[in-house]
Design a protein around this motif. Structure first.
Motif, PDB file in Angstrom:
ATOM      1  N   THR A 119       0.850  -1.198   0.000  1.00  0.00           N
ATOM      2  CA  THR A 119       0.000   0.000   0.000  1.00  0.00           C
ATOM      3  C   THR A 119       0.877   1.236   0.000  1.00  0.00           C
ATOM      4  O   THR A 119       1.948   1.262   0.603  1.00  0.00           O
ATOM      5  CB  THR A 119      -0.924   0.044   1.232  1.00  0.00           C
ATOM      6  OG1 THR A 119      -0.149  -0.201   2.388  1.00  0.00           O
ATOM      7  CG2 THR A 119      -2.035  -0.959   1.131  1.00  0.00           C
ATOM      8  N   MET A 120       0.410   2.223  -0.706  1.00  0.00           N
ATOM      9  CA  MET A 120       1.197   3.436  -0.880  1.00  0.00           C
ATOM     10  C   MET A 120       0.432   4.590  -0.270  1.00  0.00           C
ATOM     11  O   MET A 120      -0.776   4.694  -0.442  1.00  0.00           O
ATOM     12  CB  MET A 120       1.346   3.672  -2.376  1.00  0.00           C
ATOM     13  CG  MET A 120       2.671   4.214  -2.772  1.00  0.00           C
ATOM     14  SD  MET A 120       2.667   4.417  -4.533  1.00  0.00           S
ATOM     15  CE  MET A 120       4.012   3.393  -5.000  1.00  0.00           C
ATOM     16  N   LYS A 121       1.172   5.406   0.464  1.00  0.00           N
ATOM     17  CA  LYS A 121       0.499   6.548   1.067  1.00  0.00           C
ATOM     18  C   LYS A 121       1.329   7.793   0.796  1.00  0.00           C
ATOM     19  O   LYS A 121       2.549   7.777   0.982  1.00  0.00           O
ATOM     20  CB  LYS A 121       0.399   6.337   2.583  1.00  0.00           C
ATOM     21  CG  LYS A 121      -1.016   6.142   3.074  1.00  0.00           C
ATOM     22  CD  LYS A 121      -1.019   6.070   4.577  1.00  0.00           C
ATOM     23  CE  LYS A 121      -2.079   5.097   5.081  1.00  0.00           C
ATOM     24  NZ  LYS A 121      -1.778   4.631   6.427  1.00  0.00           N
ATOM     25  N   GLY A 122       0.664   8.832   0.333  1.00  0.00           N
ATOM     26  CA  GLY A 122       1.406  10.063   0.118  1.00  0.00           C
ATOM     27  C   GLY A 122       1.350  10.932   1.365  1.00  0.00           C
ATOM     28  O   GLY A 122       0.312  11.058   2.000  1.00  0.00           O
ATOM     29  N   THR A 123       2.486  11.471   1.769  1.00  0.00           N
ATOM     30  CA  THR A 123       2.499  12.436   2.872  1.00  0.00           C
ATOM     31  C   THR A 123       3.181  13.690   2.340  1.00  0.00           C
ATOM     32  O   THR A 123       3.680  13.693   1.205  1.00  0.00           O
ATOM     33  CB  THR A 123       3.298  11.913   4.079  1.00  0.00           C
ATOM     34  OG1 THR A 123       4.648  11.748   3.671  1.00  0.00           O
ATOM     35  CG2 THR A 123       2.745  10.593   4.582  1.00  0.00           C
ATOM     36  N   LYS A 124       3.239  14.696   3.183  1.00  0.00           N
ATOM     37  CA  LYS A 124       3.855  15.924   2.651  1.00  0.00           C
ATOM     38  C   LYS A 124       5.377  15.784   2.491  1.00  0.00           C
ATOM     39  O   LYS A 124       6.002  16.535   1.760  1.00  0.00           O
ATOM     40  CB  LYS A 124       3.500  17.140   3.525  1.00  0.00           C
ATOM     41  CG  LYS A 124       3.973  17.091   4.955  1.00  0.00           C
ATOM     42  CD  LYS A 124       3.571  18.398   5.622  1.00  0.00           C
ATOM     43  CE  LYS A 124       4.160  18.607   6.985  1.00  0.00           C
ATOM     44  NZ  LYS A 124       3.867  17.666   8.004  1.00  0.00           N
TER      45      LYS A 124
ATOM     46  N   SER B 146      11.024  11.359  -2.008  1.00  0.00           N
ATOM     47  CA  SER B 146      11.652  10.433  -1.064  1.00  0.00           C
ATOM     48  C   SER B 146      10.630   9.396  -0.599  1.00  0.00           C
ATOM     49  O   SER B 146       9.451   9.699  -0.439  1.00  0.00           O
ATOM     50  CB  SER B 146      12.231  11.212   0.118  1.00  0.00           C
ATOM     51  OG  SER B 146      11.197  11.608   0.958  1.00  0.00           O
ATOM     52  N   VAL B 147      11.145   8.199  -0.411  1.00  0.00           N
ATOM     53  CA  VAL B 147      10.259   7.076  -0.078  1.00  0.00           C
ATOM     54  C   VAL B 147      10.687   6.485   1.265  1.00  0.00           C
ATOM     55  O   VAL B 147      11.868   6.255   1.515  1.00  0.00           O
ATOM     56  CB  VAL B 147      10.349   5.980  -1.160  1.00  0.00           C
ATOM     57  CG1 VAL B 147       9.456   4.802  -0.796  1.00  0.00           C
ATOM     58  CG2 VAL B 147       9.986   6.542  -2.501  1.00  0.00           C
ATOM     59  N   LEU B 148       9.705   6.277   2.107  1.00  0.00           N
ATOM     60  CA  LEU B 148       9.945   5.609   3.377  1.00  0.00           C
ATOM     61  C   LEU B 148       9.340   4.219   3.271  1.00  0.00           C
ATOM     62  O   LEU B 148       8.156   4.087   2.969  1.00  0.00           O
ATOM     63  CB  LEU B 148       9.266   6.420   4.487  1.00  0.00           C
ATOM     64  CG  LEU B 148       9.555   6.014   5.911  1.00  0.00           C
ATOM     65  CD1 LEU B 148      10.987   6.350   6.273  1.00  0.00           C
ATOM     66  CD2 LEU B 148       8.586   6.699   6.849  1.00  0.00           C
ATOM     67  N   VAL B 149      10.150   3.198   3.473  1.00  0.00           N
ATOM     68  CA  VAL B 149       9.633   1.836   3.334  1.00  0.00           C
ATOM     69  C   VAL B 149       9.393   1.257   4.722  1.00  0.00           C
ATOM     70  O   VAL B 149      10.269   1.312   5.592  1.00  0.00           O
ATOM     71  CB  VAL B 149      10.634   0.944   2.575  1.00  0.00           C
ATOM     72  CG1 VAL B 149      10.053  -0.450   2.370  1.00  0.00           C
ATOM     73  CG2 VAL B 149      11.004   1.581   1.247  1.00  0.00           C
ATOM     74  N   HIS B 150       8.174   0.721   4.905  1.00  0.00           N
ATOM     75  CA  HIS B 150       7.844   0.125   6.198  1.00  0.00           C
ATOM     76  C   HIS B 150       7.557  -1.345   5.988  1.00  0.00           C
ATOM     77  O   HIS B 150       6.647  -1.699   5.266  1.00  0.00           O
ATOM     78  CB  HIS B 150       6.616   0.842   6.785  1.00  0.00           C
ATOM     79  CG  HIS B 150       6.730   1.002   8.257  1.00  0.00           C
ATOM     80  ND1 HIS B 150       6.680  -0.061   9.108  1.00  0.00           N
ATOM     81  CD2 HIS B 150       6.907   2.105   9.026  1.00  0.00           C
ATOM     82  CE1 HIS B 150       6.829   0.373  10.342  1.00  0.00           C
ATOM     83  NE2 HIS B 150       6.970   1.692  10.321  1.00  0.00           N
ATOM     84  N   THR B 151       8.334  -2.233   6.596  1.00  0.00           N
ATOM     85  CA  THR B 151       8.172  -3.654   6.304  1.00  0.00           C
ATOM     86  C   THR B 151       7.379  -4.392   7.373  1.00  0.00           C
ATOM     87  O   THR B 151       7.286  -5.612   7.349  1.00  0.00           O
ATOM     88  CB  THR B 151       9.541  -4.350   6.161  1.00  0.00           C
ATOM     89  OG1 THR B 151      10.196  -4.300   7.428  1.00  0.00           O
ATOM     90  CG2 THR B 151      10.394  -3.680   5.109  1.00  0.00           C
TER      91      THR B 151
END
Lengths: 225, 267
Positions: free
Chosen positions: A8-13, A50-55
């Motif tokens: 799932t992808m979520k956009g944040t600021k 920039s991408v933050l990956v949460h596993t």
């Protein structure tokens, strides 16, 4: 049946957060991630994101982590900021614990002896001339420091050295070194002192009490008093 | 079952051999059966200090290598009736001729026959040192008030602490010159004892008579009136468990002139 989404992808600021499901197989995850990325990269403009990956609760080995990062990086405008996980291996946990823990030793460190700890060191005893104490973190000596003390051994500039009696042959913090002045000093004025590195990368020796101001984060008492 | 005490210092020239000879002699004077063991293979001189050089036939290496029996190698000191013996070091081999295991067996063997085995350790921290400490259960660290000797003593104490079979070492401060100490030109007794964190076994003044005695091959401890001799005898008594107060080392200026001078200073 509606298939559950593994990615799932979520956009944040600050960019995008990718949540990777921790129940599916790794191969499946990779495939779906690839799909998602291709799909979404079409719609994006040419700006770096920039991408933050949460596993989640999945443990990724370092090679798997590299693989995932590579996959994301291939999409030209994505940059992996960091990979977060809820899980740690025992080794990593042990290392983290050691690096944050304070080891207490009661001993006289004699000439030719070296004591090294990964975290903070509390030495109850003296360091005699020719003896060395090293710590990844801070060094606190309840006794006389007459030998060499090296704090922040792995590159921590914030580390401090304090001693009941400060008469070192050398003080080292991170990669800075200072040594005792060549002329003899008066005997009794070196009690309860600390050493820290200032902004100019110089080691400063001062009264113990200044630590409250220059290194407030040494205290880790939770709550107030 | 005897007690094996190693006399060590790290640095050379602080008086290990003199201390060994005199502690051994003083213990024999107290009626104990003592064996002095010189482990400075290749640079022996305990035999010279004891004046027994010309009686040596076999040596420590000969015993270890099985070339002679222990009894053949032991040199008896005629001045003591069957109380004091010396096991001399070899002069022709070097420190590697013996290893710590062989040494331990040798010392254990001697323990059956003697009350005290005094092991004279060579300077340094190499093979010779390891040989010397391997059989010992107690240790005496000798230092002088000089910074160099104290530094090396500190190093050796650190090494001795790693030997599980050795009790906490005790300290002898040798060749003290009271005047220098009084003027704070050298560390004083309290400084040294606190710095090294050891129990003080004794202090010995620097005395010309000791050098003279050494050159004559007659340990100073035989002389009942000498200040250093009394110091060694006190050390021996402390080893035997007596509690003996420390000697006063201040120079005695009791001449009429100094008395008058002191009298005027007082007021």
């Amino acid at each position: 049946m509606n298939k559950r989404q593994n990615v799932t992808m979520k956009g944040t600021k600050d960019g995008i957060t990718l949540h990777l499901d921790d129940a599916c197989s790794y191969e499946e995850l990779k495939k779906e991630l690839n799909h998602k990325l291709i799909e979404s990269s079409k719609s994006q403009e040419d700006k770096l994101i920039s991408v933050l990956v949460h596993t989640g609760n999945r443990y990724l080995t370092s090679s798997q982590e590299e693989e995932i990062k590579e996959l994301i990086r291939q999409k030209k405008n994505l940059v992996v900021e960091s990979v977060l996980s809820n899980v740690l291996t025992k080794d990593e946990a042990e290392k983290q614990k050691q690096a944050n823990e304070i080891v207490s030793i009661t001993k006289i460190v004699r000439s030719g002896q070296v004591i090294e700890v990964p975290g903070d060191l509390l030495l109850i005893g003296d360091v005699n001339p020719g003896g060395t104490v090293r710590a990844g973190g801070n060094i606190f000596i309840m006794g006389e420091l007459k030998g060499i003390a090296h704090a922040g051994y792995y590159g921590n500039q914030e580390a401090v050295i304090s001693a009941s009696i400060m008469k070192p042959t050398q003080l080292r913090i991170c990669d800075s070194i200072t040594r005792a002045p060549d002329e003899k000093q008066d005997e009794n004025s070196r009690e309860m002192e600390c050493a820290y590195m200032n902004e100019e990368q110089q080691i400063i020796i001062d009264r113990l009490q200044v630590l409250v101001h220059v290194r407030p984060n040494i205290s880790n008492l939770q709550g107030g008093f | 079952m005897g007690e094996a005490i190693v006399i060590t210092s790290g640095k050379g020239g602080v008086g290990k051999t003199t201390t060994s000879a005199n502690i051994g002699t003083a213990l024999a004077l107290q009626g104990k059966r003592v064996c002095l063991v010189d482990t400075d293979i290749g640079l022996r001189n305990l035999d010279v200090v004891m004046g027994l050089e010309n009686r040596i036939i076999y040596d420590l290496v000969d015993v270890v290598k099985g070339r002679c029996k222990m009894q053949q190698a032991l040199v008896k000191d005629k001045r003591f009736d069957d109380l004091l013996y010396l096991l001399p070091a070899a002069q022709t081999s070097d420190k590697n001729a013996v290893d710590p295991e062989e040494m331990k067996i040798l010392i254990d063997d001697l323990k059956q026959d003697f009350d005290y085995i005094i092991i004279d350790c060579p300077a340094g921290i190499e093979q010779g040192y390891r040989n010397a400490v391997s059989g010992a259960t107690k240790a005496i660290v000798v230092t002088t008030p000089e910074a160099t000797a104290v530094r090396d003593a500190d190093r050796i104490i650190g090494l001795l602490e790693q030997e599980d079979h050795i009790e906490r070492p005790r300290l002898v401060i040798n060749r003290i010159r009271p005047q220098l100490m009084k003027n704070r030109d050298t560390m004083d007794i309290d400084d040294i004892t606190r710095h090294l964190d050891l129990e003080l076994l004794g202090i010995v003044a620097d005395d010309d008579q000791v050098i003279r005695a050494t050159n004559q091959g007659e340990p100073i401890a035989m002389d009942p009136n000498n200040i250093a001799s009394i110091a060694y005898r006190n050390i021996a008594r402390r080893i035997l468990g007596e509690s003996v107060p420390l000697q006063q080392l201040q120079e005695e200026n009791t001449g009429v002139f100094t008395k008058i001078k002191n009298f005027f200073k007082v007021k």
